[in-house]
Design an enzyme around this catalytic site. Structure first.
Site, short mmCIF file in Angstrom:
data_model
loop_
_atom_site.label_atom_id
_atom_site.label_comp_id
_atom_site.label_asym_id
_atom_site.label_seq_id
_atom_site.Cartn_x
_atom_site.Cartn_y
_atom_site.Cartn_z
N GLY A 265 6.72 -1.17 0.83
CA GLY A 265 6.06 -2.46 1.04
C GLY A 265 5.37 -2.88 -0.25
CG PHE A 266 2.89 -0.95 -2.15
CD1 PHE A 266 1.55 -0.61 -2.26
CD2 PHE A 266 3.78 -0.01 -1.66
CE1 PHE A 266 1.11 0.66 -1.89
CE2 PHE A 266 3.36 1.26 -1.31
CZ PHE A 266 2.01 1.60 -1.42
CG HIS A 267 6.30 -7.05 -0.26
ND1 HIS A 267 7.08 -5.92 -0.11
CD2 HIS A 267 6.54 -7.80 0.84
CE1 HIS A 267 7.75 -6.00 1.00
NE2 HIS A 267 7.44 -7.13 1.61
CB ALA A 268 1.76 -10.88 0.60
NE ARG B 282 4.02 -7.67 3.98
CZ ARG B 282 4.67 -8.51 4.80
NH1 ARG B 282 5.83 -8.18 5.26
NH2 ARG B 282 4.15 -9.70 5.05
#
Ligand code: TYD
Length: 138
Positions: free
Chosen positions: A53-56, A101
């Site tokens: 994840g580690f993104h929006a 997230r």
């Protein structure tokens, strides 16, 4: 639809249409899923210790469900962070636009299925956390 509508973590319980043969969950756009489903993807075979994840997303709604196994999801709207374990094929997590997230602690057997409101579009991603904070505050 959800047991915590006002919070960052919005859990959707899917009815299980079980009988003595076992269980069945049916997911339909604009019904148990609160948008039209344009894309489905799933993550499996995640290696030990790996987080994803580690993104929006700027304009994308998603429902995530562990159809097998479990993982821990961290959500962050720029003001607060919340965590939830996805650990049941009847438990969906609604992730709205502009929510950072992260997915952690995948079990070896985890199959994380995601239903998305839009087709894949890399330009919809915000992959830098500082950039996300700037955009969410603006
Ligand atoms: P990525 O978004 O980095 O995965 P995660 O958020 O789970 O860490 O996606 C990994 C790769 O897969 C990346 O090259 C983009 C590609 N991809 C698609 O082509 N289509 C999709 O629907 C998704 C979700 C990813």
């Amino acid at each position: 639809m959800s047991d915590k509508d006002t919070s960052l973590v919005q859990v959707v319980e899917f009815p299980s249409l079980g009988d003595d043969r076992g269980s069945l969950v049916a997911l339909e756009g604009k019904q148990s899923i609160p948008f039209d489903i344009k894309r489905v993807y799933y993550i499996f075979g995640t290696q030990p210790g790996v987080a994803r994840g580690f993104h929006a997303h700027k304009a994308l709604k998603q429902i995530a469900v562990c159809v097998v196994g479990k993982c821990r999801i961290m959500l962050d709207n720029g003001e607060e962070k919340e965590e939830v374990w996805l650990d049941s094929p009847t438990k969906g997590l609604l992730i709205e636009d502009m929510v950072w997230r992260e997915m952690h602690d995948f079990s070896d057997d985890c199959v994380l299925m995601v239903l998305a409101s839009e087709h894949y579009d890399e330009s919809d991603y915000i992959r830098d956390y500082d950039d996300f904070i700037r955009q969410v505050k603006s």
